[in-house]
Structures are given as C-alpha cells and as structure tokens.
Write a protein that holds these residues in place. Structure first.
Motif, PDB file in Angstrom:
ATOM      1  N   SER A 117       0.866  -1.164   0.000  1.00 14.88           N
ATOM      2  CA  SER A 117       0.000   0.000   0.000  1.00 14.88           C
ATOM      3  C   SER A 117       0.913   1.227   0.000  1.00 14.88           C
ATOM      4  O   SER A 117       2.109   1.109  -0.322  1.00 14.88           O
ATOM      5  N   SER A 118       0.399   2.378   0.344  1.00 21.78           N
ATOM      6  CA  SER A 118       1.158   3.624   0.167  1.00 21.78           C
ATOM      7  C   SER A 118       0.647   4.696   1.129  1.00 21.78           C
ATOM      8  O   SER A 118      -0.512   4.649   1.577  1.00 21.78           O
ATOM      9  N   ILE A 119       1.490   5.692   1.361  1.00 24.19           N
ATOM     10  CA  ILE A 119       1.046   6.863   2.117  1.00 24.19           C
ATOM     11  C   ILE A 119      -0.080   7.595   1.387  1.00 24.19           C
ATOM     12  O   ILE A 119      -0.728   8.473   1.958  1.00 24.19           O
ATOM     13  N   ALA A 120      -0.328   7.224   0.118  1.00 24.78           N
ATOM     14  CA  ALA A 120      -1.413   7.836  -0.670  1.00 24.78           C
ATOM     15  C   ALA A 120      -2.793   7.475  -0.131  1.00 24.78           C
ATOM     16  O   ALA A 120      -3.790   8.032  -0.588  1.00 24.78           O
ATOM     17  N   VAL A 121      -2.859   6.537   0.818  1.00 22.42           N
ATOM     18  CA  VAL A 121      -4.185   6.210   1.405  1.00 22.42           C
ATOM     19  C   VAL A 121      -4.679   7.353   2.284  1.00 22.42           C
ATOM     20  O   VAL A 121      -5.860   7.422   2.624  1.00 22.42           O
ATOM     21  N   PHE A 122      -3.763   8.271   2.662  1.00 15.50           N
ATOM     22  CA  PHE A 122      -4.183   9.401   3.489  1.00 15.50           C
ATOM     23  C   PHE A 122      -4.634  10.543   2.579  1.00 15.50           C
ATOM     24  O   PHE A 122      -4.344  10.543   1.378  1.00 15.50           O
ATOM     25  N   GLY A 123      -5.335  11.499   3.165  1.00 13.55           N
ATOM     26  CA  GLY A 123      -5.876  12.587   2.347  1.00 13.55           C
ATOM     27  C   GLY A 123      -5.804  13.906   3.071  1.00 13.55           C
ATOM     28  O   GLY A 123      -5.189  14.015   4.147  1.00 13.55           O
ATOM     29  N   PRO A 124      -6.444  14.932   2.511  1.00 22.27           N
ATOM     30  CA  PRO A 124      -6.299  16.288   3.058  1.00 22.27           C
ATOM     31  C   PRO A 124      -6.784  16.433   4.499  1.00 22.27           C
ATOM     32  O   PRO A 124      -6.350  17.364   5.189  1.00 22.27           O
ATOM     33  N   MET A 137      -9.138   8.937   6.810  1.00 27.02           N
ATOM     34  CA  MET A 137      -8.466   8.643   5.539  1.00 27.02           C
ATOM     35  C   MET A 137      -9.421   9.023   4.422  1.00 27.02           C
ATOM     36  O   MET A 137     -10.462   8.391   4.255  1.00 27.02           O
ATOM     37  N   ASP A 138      -9.070  10.073   3.706  1.00 29.07           N
ATOM     38  CA  ASP A 138      -9.939  10.526   2.618  1.00 29.07           C
ATOM     39  C   ASP A 138      -9.101  10.807   1.372  1.00 29.07           C
ATOM     40  O   ASP A 138      -9.008  11.937   0.902  1.00 29.07           O
ATOM     41  N   PRO A 139      -8.452   9.741   0.813  1.00 31.39           N
ATOM     42  CA  PRO A 139      -7.575   9.947  -0.339  1.00 31.39           C
ATOM     43  C   PRO A 139      -8.337  10.570  -1.486  1.00 31.39           C
ATOM     44  O   PRO A 139      -9.508  10.243  -1.707  1.00 31.39           O
ATOM     45  N   ASN A 140      -7.678  11.479  -2.227  1.00 32.27           N
ATOM     46  CA  ASN A 140      -8.375  12.108  -3.348  1.00 32.27           C
ATOM     47  C   ASN A 140      -7.693  11.851  -4.686  1.00 32.27           C
ATOM     48  O   ASN A 140      -7.877  12.595  -5.633  1.00 32.27           O
TER      49      ASN A 140
END
Ligand code: AKB
Length: 315
Positions: A117-124, A137-140
C-alpha cells in the motif's frame, strides 16, 4: 519441498531489487519474476521469468498452476501521477489485479501474500505530521482510493478466508538501480540523476513540500522482515505505516550541495503533482511496526544522499 515464490510486477522500481534479494535468500531458481515487459537482465542466467498480466486471469492461473507458489509478491500497479492520467486503468489494474491474485492464492493454497500500500491512502483531512496508523483517511487520487480499498480487501481476505496477507504503506522510495514510474515522489530520484549529469534540477514540487521518503535498501529489508515475522506478531492486516525519513526539495538540495557545491535547483509552479503532494502526510508515525516486528530504518537523509551519489557516480 522447496518453496516457489512469485514476484508479479518484477521489473519495476521495487521488483527489480526485491527479486535480486529474494534470489540471494531462496536461490535463483525458486524466485519467478513475472511482468508484462521483458526484464533488461539476462533472463536465463538470472532465474525464471514469465510474461504475465495480472488482468489476464487464464494466463495468471496457468502461472499459479505451474509453480504452486508458497509466497506471492504483487507489485504491479499504476502510481499516483499516472493513475490520474488514466483513472480507469489505475482502478482496474490496482483493484482487479489484487482480487485476481487473492483468489488464485486461495485456490492454490499460497501460504503468504505481500501487497504494497502507500502513504497515498491518506488525504487532506488526515493529520499531516506523524500521521497515525488509524485516523481519518480521505484519499483524493484514484491511486490512493485503490490502495485504501485494497487494504480493506486484504483485511477481509485475512479475516474471512484465512489468507496470510501482509502489507506496508510505502513512503516515496528512493533508489539508484531502477527508475521510479509515475509517482509524485519521483522528484527525489530524478534530482540525483540531474545533479550528476547537469549540476542543476527543475523540481515539479515546491521548495518546502515535505513528504515521507525511504531508501530502497530499507524498504526491501522491511518487506522481507515483515514477511519473515511470525504470523501472531502481525497485528495489522490492512497495511503498516512505515517511516524512513522526511524532507523537502530544499532540504535535499542542501544535502546534495555538501557533495556538489555548485548544484542548483529551480521550481516549476504549475504541476498537478503539487496538489497530490499537498494532500499527503509530511511524516509518519510507525510505532505499530516498531512494536509488532521491530522495524527500524537504517538510512537518514544524509546517509541516503551519500549512498545515492556514490552509486550513481560509479554506475
Ligand atoms: C507515488 O508517488 O505515487 C508513490 C507512492 C508514495 O506511493 N511513490
């Protein structure tokens, strides 16, 4: 009975180094590299290779049937920047590729699966500093959405179907052996090549964009340590936060200048990757990985920079 290990997506940035490391541990003939492209090393001498597209179920099944792998590493994916250019393919490859592999792993009784997986699972709206294992966690990005959904599937297959799946949320990965492919963190590799070739680099991220990063040696070691840990120690079956170092383009430039004093950097200010980077964490809290399987990175910014420049110069 010796174990066969499949590495799917073997020619990418991670796969290139992971295959070499796994072959040195398990023996060349036991580690089957699989990709949609021919590797640039001598296949016959290096070990077995299969052309496989994870989306072609019949061909993928035939590979599982032929090797009955005990371990599978699924690395085939579209990353954040290329994912935004091709959202349908990113979703299809990242999601259906995973589900195909999980289903064949069940059918052919694969003992352990690794999926990144990736740190990209996190969001703003995730906390940006020391981002915790569990938070909003609100990846965009399509990539982030596919990785978060993939994490949920991994946990689901573990809980409901008993599959031993292990995963790491990789930060940006920095390596000199293979090029990164289509990520937001790629600047941290390109900068080294341009520093040595041209003594200057134009960054697509702004001077103070801080992101979590990791040297590939640490990432490969962490992956193998996680896969080797006793199952009862693995308390997270979605994906582990993992930290290496965090820095900005400006901090990296200052470090490179210690060895190449005339190196200069400039910045473009209209790149779509900036918005992606702005939505990601700046640093990661990885205490759960430290506690569960004794994770500890070995490379910080200065050690990584020294090693990158040294190896790229001799390459
Ligand atoms: C990317 O930038 O897309 C990747 C990642 C952080 O997963 N390197």
């Amino acid at each position: 009975m010796p174990e066969n290990i499949l590495v799917i997506g073997s020619n990418g940035q991670i796969g290139t180094e992971l295959v070499t490391e796994l072959r040195s541990i398990y023996g060349s003939s036991r580690v089957i590299a699989c990709d949609i492209r021919r590797p640039d090393y001598d296949i016959k001498n290096a070990g077995p290779f299969e052309f496989v597209n994870v989306l072609e179920k019949d061909k993928l099944k035939a590979v599982f049937q032929k090797y009955k792998p005990k371990q599978v590493y699924l690395l085939a994916a579209l990353l954040s920047a290329t994912g935004e250019e091709n959202p349908n393919l990113a979703w299809d490859l990242n999601m259906n590729g995973l589900l195909n592999v999980l289903d064949f792993a069940l059918e052919y009784k694969t003992a352990k699966i690794y999926w990144p997986s990736s740190i990209a699972v996190f969001g703003p709206n995730s906390p940006q500093n020391k981002t915790p294992q569990y938070c909003i966690m609100d990846p965009n990005t399509v990539y982030g959405i596919s990785k978060l959904a993939g994490e949920r599937w991994c946990e689901y297959y573990f809980q409901k179907r008993g599959l031993d799946i292990r995963s790491i949320r990789y930060p940006g990965l920095i390596s000199w052996k293979a090029a990164p492919g289509g990520g937001t963190t790629d600047y941290a590799v390109h900068i080294f090549h341009d520093a040595l070739k041209k003594n200057t680099y134009c960054s697509f991220l702004s001077a103070n964009t801080e992101l979590p990063m990791m040297y590939m040696d640490d990432a490969i070691r962490g992956t193998i340590e996680l896969m080797g840990a006793p199952a009862e120690h693995i308390r997270i079956r979605s994906s582990y936060n993992l930290a290496g170092m965090s820095f900005t383009p400006e901090m990296l430039t200052a470090e490179i200048k210690k060895q190449l004093p005339n190196f200069t950097i400039s910045y473009t200010n209209k790149d779509p990757r900036q918005a992606i980077a702005n939505s990601w964490p700046q640093s990661i809290d990885d205490r759960q990985a430290q506690n569960d399987w004794s994770w500890k990175p070995k490379f910080d910014l200065s050690k990584m920079t020294e090693d990158m420049l040294h190896n790229l110069k001799s390459k």
